[in-house]
Structures are given as C-alpha cells and as structure tokens.
Enzyme design. Structure first.
Site, PDB file in Angstrom:
ATOM      1  N   GLY A  72      41.448   9.924  42.093  1.00 10.82           N
ATOM      2  CA  GLY A  72      40.032   9.714  41.809  1.00 10.82           C
ATOM      3  C   GLY A  72      39.793   8.477  40.974  1.00 10.82           C
ATOM      4  CG  HIS A 142      30.416  22.429  17.664  1.00 10.99           C
ATOM      5  ND1 HIS A 142      29.219  22.989  18.041  1.00 10.99           N
ATOM      6  CD2 HIS A 142      30.107  21.321  16.954  1.00 10.99           C
ATOM      7  CE1 HIS A 142      28.215  22.266  17.581  1.00 10.99           C
ATOM      8  NE2 HIS A 142      28.722  21.238  16.915  1.00 10.99           N
TER       9      HIS A 142
END
Length: 247
Positions: A72, A142
């Site tokens: 890719g 997070h």
C-alpha cells in the site's frame, strides 16, 4: 519458532522484516521465510537479505505459515484490503507485529495483521483494528479508535478520542485534533493539521486542512465499495481485536 511470510516486497514489507528481526533479537519467535509478491521481475531475487518466494498465490504451499500483508502507498492504499480479501484466510493466520521499541499502553488492543514499527506510542485505551500499518514515531493517545486497513505514515499524531474509519490514510506528520473523525478511505496529506471532521472518501490537506478533491484509494474488494464523498462518515464498526501479547 513459527514460520512467517510477508506479502509484498516494498518499503513497508522490508521495514516489517526489520521489526521481526528485532523481535527475534529479544525473544526468538519467528522463522522469517521471505516475501511473496506478484511482480514477475522480482522472481529469484532477494530483498533485505530474504528471498522472493514467488507470487502471492504461492501461499497455498505454506498452509502452516503465519502471514502479514505489507503493501500500500498513497497511490493505491486500498491494496492491503484487496489482498486480505483475496487470500480469505482466518484471523488466526495473521499475527500482530510489534517492534520492541514500540510502546502499547494499558487497556490498548490490536487486531490481527497489524504492524507497529519502532517508536510508535499508544498511550492508554487505544483500539486498533486489523491490518493497520503504523509507521515509525506515530503517537496515538487515550481513547483513539482506528478501524481496519488504516495507514498511519511516520510521525502522525492523534489527539485523544480520535476516530479513524476503515481504510483512512494519514500522511507523514499529520496532526489530528482531539475528538475528530476521519472518514472511510479518506486521505489526509502529509503535514496537515486537521481541526474538524473529514467526510468519507475525500482528500484533505493544509493547515488548517481543507478538502482538495475526492479520494482515489484504488480498487476495493467487492464487499467494501468506495465511500461517497457526500456521505457522512459511518460509525466505527465492530473491530476484531486481540489483546497484545508481544508478537
């Protein structure tokens, strides 16, 4: 040690081979057989000290080998998805490759076939799907959610709570603001600063990033038609993930 074959023989494939060797330096884990590539010009040659074993269909002769698909580029970033679909292998054939110099924080998980190269950081509670390419020095913070077949080029930074939908491609050093969504098969140009949601099927670039044109990710496998640029980004589907165990 379990046998491992890398599909593709370009830059990402060779970087993954280097990561596998680094894993083996810490704990012998993989017997790296070589590369599979459909380019006939590569037959009988070597890359990174490993042989080109033949075309991708040669995998049928290696039924017990683990496989990681490492193809890719920005001109055809759907290639990995096409090959995974073409192979039709069960998830257990695809290991998760994590360079020893990458950090995966507590509560984070990675899907089968995903590769994390050196210097990658997942801080806490990050979910990464299957067959995701994470290049060196990427930082995911997070509560980020990264869907299947996403590509994160070197130096990408995501704020907390970012969602990257299936097949998105983020160019080198792109910065994504917290809680932003990048839609399916969209491409964010290198060095771009994304401050708002990117719809599916679009190319965005600049600082702040703006729409340039419709995306051209390359041909997709039949079950995943290209997203229409005018559609809203769909919700992240259920990700097939496995807890990281160091390989």
């Amino acid at each position: 040690m379990r046998e491992l074959v890398i599909v593709g023989a370009g830059g990402f494939a060779r970087e993954t081979a280097a990561a596998v060797r680094a894993i083996n330096d810490v704990r012998p884990t993989w017997r790296l057989r070589g590369f599979l590539d459909d380019d006939p010009a590569l037959r009988g040659t070597e890359r990174a000290g490993l042989p080109i074993l033949g075309a991708i269909d040669r995998l049928a002769d290696l039924p017990d080998a683990a496989v990681v698909v490492c193809v890719g580029n920005p001109r055809d970033y759907a290639a990995r998805q096409r090959i995974v679909h073409r192979l039709g292998l069960p998830a257990e054939r695809y290991p998760t490759i994590v360079h020893p110099a990458a950090h995966v924080g507590a509560g984070s998980s990675l899907g089968p076939g995903t590769v994390l190269l050196a210097g990658v950081v997942l801080t806490a509670d990050v979910t990464v799907g299957a067959h995701v390419a994470v290049m060196p020095q990427v930082v995911l913070t997070h509560d980020d959610r990264v869907a299947d077949h996403v590509t994160l080029a070197s130096g990408v930074r995501l704020g907390g709570g970012v969602a990257l939908r299936t097949g998105a491609y983020l160019g080198a050093a792109a910065l994504i603001r917290e809680s932003v969504t990048v839609g399916e098969w969209s491409l964010v140009g290198m060095g771009s600063v994304v401050l708002r949601d990117v719809p599916s099927g679009e190319v965005w670039l600049g600082s702040p990033a703006r729409r340039l044109r419709a995306a051209r990710p390359g041909r997709l496998a039949p079950q995943a038609e290209p997203a229409v640029a005018s559609q809203a980004a769909p919700a992240v589907g259920e990700l097939t993930v496995s807890r990281v165990v160091g390989n």
